[in-house]
Design a protein around this motif. Sequence first.
Motif, short mmCIF file in Angstrom:
data_model
loop_
_atom_site.label_atom_id
_atom_site.label_comp_id
_atom_site.label_asym_id
_atom_site.label_seq_id
_atom_site.Cartn_x
_atom_site.Cartn_y
_atom_site.Cartn_z
N GLU A 210 38.04 31.07 9.85
CA GLU A 210 37.70 31.04 11.27
C GLU A 210 38.32 29.82 11.96
O GLU A 210 38.85 29.91 13.06
CB GLU A 210 36.18 31.02 11.45
N LEU A 211 38.25 28.66 11.30
CA LEU A 211 38.78 27.43 11.87
C LEU A 211 40.31 27.39 11.90
O LEU A 211 40.90 26.80 12.80
CB LEU A 211 38.26 26.22 11.09
N GLN A 212 40.93 28.01 10.92
CA GLN A 212 42.40 27.97 10.83
C GLN A 212 42.95 29.38 10.63
O GLN A 212 43.66 29.66 9.67
CB GLN A 212 42.83 27.06 9.68
N ALA A 213 42.63 30.26 11.56
CA ALA A 213 42.95 31.68 11.43
C ALA A 213 44.44 31.96 11.31
O ALA A 213 44.82 32.96 10.72
CB ALA A 213 42.38 32.45 12.62
N GLU A 214 45.29 31.10 11.85
CA GLU A 214 46.72 31.37 11.79
C GLU A 214 47.43 30.54 10.72
O GLU A 214 48.65 30.49 10.67
CB GLU A 214 47.35 31.13 13.16
N ASN A 215 46.68 29.91 9.84
CA ASN A 215 47.26 29.12 8.76
C ASN A 215 47.39 30.01 7.53
O ASN A 215 46.40 30.36 6.90
CB ASN A 215 46.36 27.91 8.47
N PRO A 216 48.63 30.37 7.17
CA PRO A 216 48.80 31.28 6.03
C PRO A 216 48.26 30.73 4.71
O PRO A 216 47.79 31.49 3.88
CB PRO A 216 50.30 31.52 5.96
N ALA A 217 48.32 29.41 4.52
CA ALA A 217 47.83 28.82 3.27
C ALA A 217 46.32 29.03 3.15
O ALA A 217 45.82 29.37 2.07
CB ALA A 217 48.18 27.34 3.20
N VAL A 218 45.59 28.83 4.23
CA VAL A 218 44.14 29.03 4.22
C VAL A 218 43.82 30.50 3.99
O VAL A 218 42.98 30.84 3.17
CB VAL A 218 43.50 28.50 5.52
N CYS A 219 44.51 31.36 4.74
CA CYS A 219 44.26 32.81 4.59
C CYS A 219 44.59 33.29 3.19
O CYS A 219 43.85 34.09 2.62
CB CYS A 219 45.06 33.59 5.62
N THR A 220 45.69 32.81 2.63
CA THR A 220 46.10 33.24 1.29
C THR A 220 45.10 32.78 0.24
O THR A 220 44.72 33.55 -0.64
CB THR A 220 47.51 32.72 0.97
N ALA A 221 44.65 31.54 0.34
CA ALA A 221 43.65 31.03 -0.62
C ALA A 221 42.36 31.82 -0.52
O ALA A 221 41.77 32.21 -1.54
CB ALA A 221 43.39 29.55 -0.37
N ALA A 222 41.91 32.08 0.71
CA ALA A 222 40.68 32.84 0.90
C ALA A 222 40.85 34.28 0.40
O ALA A 222 39.99 34.82 -0.29
CB ALA A 222 40.28 32.83 2.37
N ALA A 223 41.98 34.89 0.74
CA ALA A 223 42.23 36.28 0.34
C ALA A 223 42.28 36.42 -1.18
O ALA A 223 41.77 37.40 -1.73
CB ALA A 223 43.51 36.80 0.97
N GLN A 224 42.88 35.44 -1.84
CA GLN A 224 42.94 35.48 -3.31
C GLN A 224 41.52 35.50 -3.88
O GLN A 224 41.21 36.29 -4.77
CB GLN A 224 43.70 34.27 -3.84
N ARG A 225 40.67 34.66 -3.34
CA ARG A 225 39.28 34.60 -3.82
C ARG A 225 38.53 35.89 -3.45
O ARG A 225 37.77 36.41 -4.25
CB ARG A 225 38.58 33.38 -3.23
N TYR A 226 38.76 36.38 -2.25
CA TYR A 226 38.11 37.63 -1.83
C TYR A 226 38.51 38.78 -2.77
O TYR A 226 37.68 39.61 -3.12
CB TYR A 226 38.50 38.01 -0.40
#
Length: 183
Positions: A18-34
Amino acid sequence: EAKGEEAAAFNLYDKAVELQAENPAVCTAAAQRYLELRAYEKVIRCYSRLPGKLLENALIQSHLARALQALGNYSAAIASYEWLAREGKEDSGKAYRELALCSLAAKNYPEMLQYAHEALLRDPSDAELQRRLADYHFDQGEHDKALPRYQALLELAPADSETLARLASIYLRKSDKEPESGQ
């Protein structure tokens, strides 16, 4: 439903995204865990916030394809796997394998056959794909096409009772069709 520490982890990843919605590194790390937690909808939601150009990334496409496939959205999963196969940034054999499995699940048999052959050219030792292809031909009554697939599968797994039973069935059908000699 997530409980305890798993729920806390979900909440923290959700907040980070939510805080860094356009940061691919954050999204990728979260998606990997999801993905590891089988929260497939969250993978899709996470990446849906990224600008389109950032989605042209092999890891992101791989995550999306796996999540979409798990959710039964085979046409969208196929688009991601096709991108992976075409761009060659991931092992294209794996991409073709998943394309075959998605096409089979979507009951698109001509595409399944095409993708399965491409995958098996790259990795003939893929026992699961050999089985799916052999079973497809067997179920269609195409025993001459199923036979070499079951034979290849038997080399990979010599003690597989299902393969042995299918081979026996094919051999019996073939012997029933052959005319007896001397008559």
